[in-house]
Design an enzyme around this catalytic site. Structure first.
Site, short mmCIF file in Angstrom:
data_model
loop_
_atom_site.label_atom_id
_atom_site.label_comp_id
_atom_site.label_asym_id
_atom_site.label_seq_id
_atom_site.Cartn_x
_atom_site.Cartn_y
_atom_site.Cartn_z
N SER A 71 0.81 -1.21 0.00
CA SER A 71 0.00 0.00 0.00
C SER A 71 0.84 1.25 0.00
O SER A 71 1.94 1.28 0.53
CB SER A 71 -0.92 0.01 1.22
OG SER A 71 -0.18 0.35 2.37
N LYS A 72 0.30 2.23 -0.65
CA LYS A 72 0.99 3.50 -0.75
C LYS A 72 1.20 4.11 0.64
O LYS A 72 2.19 4.76 0.91
CB LYS A 72 0.17 4.45 -1.63
CG LYS A 72 0.82 5.79 -1.87
CD LYS A 72 2.11 5.67 -2.67
CE LYS A 72 2.87 7.00 -2.63
NZ LYS A 72 4.15 6.91 -3.32
#
Length: 484
Positions: A255-256
């Site tokens: 995930s970013k």
RNA sequence: GGCCCCUUGGUCAAGAGGUUAAGACAUCGCCCUUUCACGGCGGCAACAUGGGUUCAAUUCCCGUAGGGGUCACCA
């Protein structure tokens, strides 16, 4: 069943495009193209709260950059637009009302307070889960009219049957069955009039003639809800293909938010774009013939649903790095120079050396372009260095040997005019023969003396060519001085 | 926790009721060599577990464990 395949990529503009997102887009694209169908882009921006400025642009840019072409989309138009959900508000309301007429949905006027109070009191089930109690389902038509007229805020909920199960066939997971009693009467239209994903995706997919829905596994168990709506509308249900996630490690999704790599980040780090796309295709999918390095066209050709994996895949940058290197190696010199120059420019050495020669030396030893500056900065960082660098057991080399060889070599090299690699190499080998020492001793000592660096992108003659006569003479003199 | 889903080496993965259980990355070693690389060769390393079904299960079924997903006026 000869209907044209239409798939879609439907991201919400909440930030950067992460690897998992891009992979979903890729698979949708590959499946569509493989079957001679269309790939469509739809932006799911029904949650104004989560909207991130510029995110839509990033989606366009990333897809274009990666070569994933959509034939219909917000920026391209198409027969079933608009392709931006926020511009379709009225459509959803219209369809929600149809669902209300059939009894598949209903108005709900419950206040947030009442909903909240359900959480801590009686209505929880054995697992502490609170589901909406269908309170407003029992409202009479008149009561509903009245509240509507009075402007009481409302929401529209799906009316899930109390009994029964929903079963469907997923193209990768097979038969999936979920009990209706485990589902809540979810909200279809929010109090701000916007639809939720749960509703918008059904309406849009149908209206946009999407017949193959390809998306993340997070929707696997809510799909029966969507099917209930398709059925209520009398619409044909689409085929479903759910994709297992890309993980950072065994228990965390990529995930970013965790600072994990997005497509943009990887490109910025200098991974070759084609390699990135190629690698993510391989994360969760394997072609029948087990090919690894593939162009987009080859991926389309080889794509098949049964090659998709059901279990999560862990992202491995080491393998991406290798693949990137493979792409670097097969590039033409011109192409490499074009792509590498911006990275060479980040080095202190940029502008002071023949960039073409630099690129030529770099190409066979580069996997990720971002590594380049660190590989060539030494060119401009020459100074006194540790004499231990002369030590090389295999070449039988040491500072002592260097002391022996270098002064005479310096004299020789002053007289040489042709500093091309080939000429240099020939003369250096001749010099070694004359002195009765091993080639490696001369070459190793020279390279160290010239660069003061253990690892360089090329051997002695290559470094000498790159530096040029003037620098060579100067550095050799300094190196000899340092040996005393 | 309920429900849905998944489980082949460190990682990506092929595979099939009977195989010496592929291949790639990583790793280790050797060769080549003008360093580092490239390249070549080779090594280490896997069917989560317990029961069934079967002449035969890693492959089929059930349980267990582990993992993922979901249970929002987010998608």
């Amino acid at each position: 069943m000869s209907e044209k395949v239409r798939t879609r990529f439907a991201p919400s503009p909440t930030g950067y495009m992460h690897i998992g997102n891009l992979r979903s887009a890729l698979y949708g694209y590959l499946f569509a193209k493989k079957n001679g169908g269309e790939f469509i882009l739809r932006i799911e921006d029904t949650d104004q709260g989560r909207y991130v400025d510029g995110a839509v642009q990033i989606i366009y840019d990333t897809l274009r950059d990666a070569g994933i072409e959509y034939t219909e989309g917000p920026d391209k138009g198409g027969p079933y637009g608009p392709y931006m959900q926020s511009q379709r508000k009225e459509i959803y309301m219209e369809y929600a009302k149809k669902l209300i007429e059939t009894g598949a949905a209903y108005y709900c006027f419950c206040t947030p307070e009442r909903l909240a109070s359900m959480k801590d009191t009686s209505v929880q089930d054995a697992n502490g889960v609170t589901r909406y109690d269908k309170h407003c389902l029992s409202l009479s038509k008149e009561e509903v009219e009245e509240k509507l007229k009075a402007g009481v805020p409302f929401v529209i909920r799906q009316n899930i049957p109390a009994e029964g199960k929903g079963t469907y066939h997923d193209m990768v997971f097979g038969e999936v069955t979920v009990d209706y009693k485990d589902m809540e009467d979810g909200i279809l239209i929010k109090s701000d009039g916007m639809p939720t994903y749960n509703f918008a995706n059904v309406v849009d997919d149908h209206l946009m003639h999407i017949n193959y829905v390809i998306r993340g596994v997070e929707y696997l168990s809510s799909t029966p809800k969507y099917n209930l709506m398709y059925d209520a509308f009398g619409w044909e249900r689409p085929h479903y293909m759910h994709l297992s996630p890309v993980m950072k490690d065994a228990q965390h999704k990529l995930s970013k938010r965790n600072g994990d790599a997005s497509y943009e980040d990887l490109v910025q780090k200098g991974y070759i774009k084609e390699a990135i796309l190629n690698y993510i295709a391989l994360l969760g999918w394997a072609p029948k013939d087990n090919s690894e390095k593939m162009t987009l066209a080859e991926m389309i050709d080889k794509f098949s649903v049964d090659g998709l994996s059901k279990s999560p895949s862990i992202y491995d940058e080491a393998k991406l790095r290798w693949l990137s290197g493979e792409y670097v190696k097969e590039m033409s010199e011109e192409e490499f120079l074009k792509r590498a120059e911006p990275f060479i420019a980040k080095s202190k050495a940029y502008g002071k050396y023949d960039v073409k020669l630099l690129a030529k030396l770099l190409q066979p030893r580069t996997e990720v372009l971002g590594d380049i500056p660190a590989k060539i900065d030494f060119l401009e960082e020459y100074g006194a260095f540790d004499l231990a660098l002369y030590d090389n057991k295999k070449q039988k080399c040491s500072a002592e040997v260097a002391k022996n060889i270098l002064p005479a070599l310096l004299d020789e090299m002053r007289g040489w005019e042709d500093y091309s690699n080939a000429a240099l190499y020939e003369k250096l080998v001749a010099f070694a023969a004359e002195r009765g020492v091993k080639n490696g001793q001369v070459l190793w000592c020279l390279r160290i003396a010239l660069t003061g660096t253990a690892v360089t992108p090329g051997g002695a003659s290559e470094m000498a060519e790159l530096l040029g006569k003037e620098r060579c003479i100067d550095r050799l003199g300094r190196a000899i001085a340092n040996l005393r």
